[in-house]
Design an enzyme around this catalytic site. Sequence first.
Site, PDB file in Angstrom:
ATOM      1  N   HIS A 140     -45.585 106.358 -61.268  1.00 23.93           N
ATOM      2  CA  HIS A 140     -45.310 104.976 -60.872  1.00 23.93           C
ATOM      3  C   HIS A 140     -43.889 104.897 -60.356  1.00 23.93           C
ATOM      4  O   HIS A 140     -43.005 105.578 -60.866  1.00 23.93           O
ATOM      5  CB  HIS A 140     -45.483 104.029 -62.067  1.00 23.93           C
ATOM      6  CG  HIS A 140     -45.608 102.606 -61.641  1.00 23.93           C
ATOM      7  ND1 HIS A 140     -44.524 101.810 -61.409  1.00 23.93           N
ATOM      8  CD2 HIS A 140     -46.710 101.865 -61.376  1.00 23.93           C
ATOM      9  CE1 HIS A 140     -44.949 100.620 -61.020  1.00 23.93           C
ATOM     10  NE2 HIS A 140     -46.273 100.627 -60.983  1.00 23.93           N
TER      11      HIS A 140
ATOM     12  N   ASP B  30     -54.078 102.141 -63.589  1.00 25.11           N
ATOM     13  CA  ASP B  30     -55.305 102.429 -62.859  1.00 25.11           C
ATOM     14  C   ASP B  30     -56.023 103.677 -63.346  1.00 25.11           C
ATOM     15  O   ASP B  30     -57.155 103.937 -62.949  1.00 25.11           O
ATOM     16  CB  ASP B  30     -55.012 102.542 -61.356  1.00 25.11           C
ATOM     17  CG  ASP B  30     -54.781 101.176 -60.765  1.00 25.11           C
ATOM     18  OD1 ASP B  30     -55.388 100.227 -61.286  1.00 25.11           O
ATOM     19  OD2 ASP B  30     -53.999 101.049 -59.815  1.00 25.11           O
TER      20      ASP B  30
HETATM   21  N1  CMC Z   1     -49.499 113.845 -58.873  1.00 26.62           N
HETATM   22  C1  CMC Z   1     -48.684 114.895 -58.596  1.00 26.62           C
HETATM   23  N2  CMC Z   1     -47.390 114.750 -58.230  1.00 26.62           N
HETATM   24  C2  CMC Z   1     -46.896 113.508 -58.134  1.00 26.62           C
HETATM   25  C3  CMC Z   1     -47.679 112.374 -58.414  1.00 26.62           C
HETATM   26  C4  CMC Z   1     -49.026 112.572 -58.801  1.00 26.62           C
HETATM   27  N3  CMC Z   1     -49.816 111.529 -59.070  1.00 26.62           N
HETATM   28  N4  CMC Z   1     -46.947 111.248 -58.241  1.00 26.62           N
HETATM   29  C5  CMC Z   1     -45.733 111.674 -57.868  1.00 26.62           C
HETATM   30  N5  CMC Z   1     -45.685 113.025 -57.803  1.00 26.62           N
HETATM   31  C6  CMC Z   1     -44.512 113.864 -57.478  1.00 26.62           C
HETATM   32  C7  CMC Z   1     -44.232 113.834 -55.991  1.00 26.62           C
HETATM   33  O1  CMC Z   1     -44.859 114.884 -55.311  1.00 26.62           O
HETATM   34  C8  CMC Z   1     -42.726 113.954 -55.978  1.00 26.62           C
HETATM   35  O2  CMC Z   1     -42.397 115.312 -56.153  1.00 26.62           O
HETATM   36  P1  CMC Z   1     -41.054 115.937 -55.468  1.00 26.62           P
HETATM   37  O3  CMC Z   1     -39.911 115.219 -56.113  1.00 26.62           O
HETATM   38  O4  CMC Z   1     -41.117 117.381 -55.829  1.00 26.62           O
HETATM   39  O5  CMC Z   1     -41.163 115.650 -54.002  1.00 26.62           O
HETATM   40  C9  CMC Z   1     -42.272 113.208 -57.225  1.00 26.62           C
HETATM   41  O6  CMC Z   1     -43.388 113.263 -58.124  1.00 26.62           O
HETATM   42  C10 CMC Z   1     -41.889 111.749 -56.986  1.00 26.62           C
HETATM   43  O7  CMC Z   1     -42.988 111.132 -56.297  1.00 26.62           O
HETATM   44  P2  CMC Z   1     -42.804 110.023 -55.168  1.00 26.62           P
HETATM   45  O8  CMC Z   1     -43.997 110.016 -54.298  1.00 26.62           O
HETATM   46  O9  CMC Z   1     -41.461 110.179 -54.525  1.00 26.62           O
HETATM   47  O10 CMC Z   1     -42.760 108.722 -56.074  1.00 26.62           O
HETATM   48  P3  CMC Z   1     -42.996 107.256 -55.587  1.00 26.62           P
HETATM   49  O11 CMC Z   1     -42.261 106.383 -56.529  1.00 26.62           O
HETATM   50  O12 CMC Z   1     -42.661 107.110 -54.142  1.00 26.62           O
HETATM   51  O13 CMC Z   1     -44.575 107.036 -55.709  1.00 26.62           O
HETATM   52  C11 CMC Z   1     -46.708 106.588 -56.644  1.00 26.62           C
HETATM   53  C12 CMC Z   1     -45.172 106.415 -56.796  1.00 26.62           C
HETATM   54  C13 CMC Z   1     -47.396 105.691 -57.667  1.00 26.62           C
HETATM   55  C14 CMC Z   1     -47.132 106.132 -55.243  1.00 26.62           C
HETATM   56  C15 CMC Z   1     -47.061 108.080 -56.871  1.00 26.62           C
HETATM   57  O14 CMC Z   1     -46.717 108.470 -58.182  1.00 26.62           O
HETATM   58  C16 CMC Z   1     -48.542 108.367 -56.613  1.00 26.62           C
HETATM   59  O15 CMC Z   1     -48.932 108.609 -55.468  1.00 26.62           O
HETATM   60  N6  CMC Z   1     -49.406 108.306 -57.684  1.00 26.62           N
HETATM   61  C17 CMC Z   1     -50.831 108.462 -57.527  1.00 26.62           C
HETATM   62  C18 CMC Z   1     -51.428 107.144 -57.032  1.00 26.62           C
HETATM   63  C19 CMC Z   1     -51.490 106.082 -58.106  1.00 26.62           C
HETATM   64  O16 CMC Z   1     -51.919 106.319 -59.219  1.00 26.62           O
HETATM   65  N7  CMC Z   1     -51.091 104.842 -57.736  1.00 26.62           N
HETATM   66  C20 CMC Z   1     -51.207 103.674 -58.617  1.00 26.62           C
HETATM   67  C21 CMC Z   1     -49.887 103.089 -59.004  1.00 26.62           C
HETATM   68  S1  CMC Z   1     -50.070 101.923 -60.389  1.00 26.62           S
HETATM   69  C22 CMC Z   1     -50.950 100.599 -59.737  1.00 26.62           C
HETATM   70  C23 CMC Z   1     -50.176  99.771 -58.796  1.00 26.62           C
HETATM   71  O17 CMC Z   1     -49.103  99.289 -59.189  1.00 26.62           O
HETATM   72  O18 CMC Z   1     -50.662  99.573 -57.688  1.00 26.62           O
END
Ligand code: CMC
Length: 431
Positions: free
Chosen positions: A308, A366
Amino acid sequence: MSQKNFRLQNPETGKDQELPTMSGSVGPDVVDIRGIYAAEGVFTFDPGFASTASCESKITYIDGGQGILMYRGYPIEQLAKESSFIEVAYLLLYGELPSGEQLDTFDQSIRTHTMINETMLRLFNGFHYDAHPMAMVAGVVGSMSAFYHDTTDIQNPRHRDIFAQRIIAKIPTIAAAAYKHSAGQPFSYPRNDLSYAGNLLHMFFSVPAEPYEIDEVAEEALDLLFILHADHEQNCSTSTVRLAGSSGANPYSAIAAGIAALWGPAHGGANEAVLRMLTEIGSVDRIEQYVAKAKDKDDPFRLMGFGHRVYKNFDPRATLIREACHKVLAKLGRVDTPLFDLALRLEEIALKDEYFIEKKLYPNVDFYSGIIYRALGLPTSMFTVMFAIARTVGWVSHWTEMIADKDGRIGRPRQLYTGPVKRDYQPITKR
Ligand code: CMC
């Protein structure tokens, strides 16, 4: 305004610029950079808004480090235990918990506005039977701007209130119509004697051929999920509603924009994606393989329902939902218990994994919500629609707060331009 100032030095002129900070009631201070372009000719750069407070708001507070979520100051745990979705909707919209009389009036108003214009139902016939329900719901909610344009003078507080109550009352009806269209079943008209969640179950699952009895466990679980999903401060879809609404656009169109943003798998679409992922994993012995894929930099696969932007410790909604999940599965005794077991095992393995620990990736709301929706008998494609129904309350509250702010301006970010510099047009024969 706080007493602290940030000092920024222009490396070319050596001149200092004082940047005032502002303090909220709780949470980090913000540096007020509004004058920076006029004074220094520079923009700030924060593409994912990770360090940017896009607005001032009194609605919802999140502390991602501590796993705190509060609506209008009330902790989510208390609201989940003591309140109802309709009461929470009142709280988010109007800022205070209602008196008994205020709650009755509000509840009655929502109950008596559940029907949609009959012509709107015909719009569904324009969609193919396998259209994704989020596409149908976004389209039909957008069409409300054509049906209810008589009361959309956004400067009129009474009109704003009519809009708020109308959309909260009608979105379950639109969602149910989308579901019935996909299922090829006749539409079930709303029943105003039922609760918000009860009426939704009735519209989704009742058919003319036989009586339908509302399951209290399902009704309670749905109400809880709606409370947990009702608002989440400036998330992607809420920011979209604010940005679209900031131009003075018709509010129903702004909500439709929010629905479109919510659909993405990184946001509300994650609940659907979790179920697809669990189904694809299929059995406990394949979990390691998928965890390895999620960790592989060259593989775009991510563990859906993990991570998140704000919560870096735990998602308090996930904790509450996890408990509800057990309760629902135990009481409804649905066939999906193996799926829940698989989810728990995946959670256990990922939580012990160095990659997930180091990056602070925990199961989010989720991860569990889809399992409950599945146990309630909803098809996977409807999961994000359920999220949209609940989040409508948050969207409307933020839209109302923004429009009521007399100092509000159109949202218009700038950019760091890295495209070609000026060049001359060449006739096609010379390219
Ligand atoms: N599985 C594997 N690696 C992950 C994941 C994951 N679910 N989420 C983040 N990472 C890694 C990502 O690859 C990155 O690694 P590095 O630093 O080596 O590049 C690091 O963790 C930080 O990730 P980010 O994408 O920069 O983080 P963000 O804050 O931009 O994204 C997120 C947050 C929720 C979009 C992301 O964690 C994700 O895609 N999660 C899966 C989708 C999900 O469950 N979304 C629902 C969110 S809760 C409901 C809502 O509020 O809508």
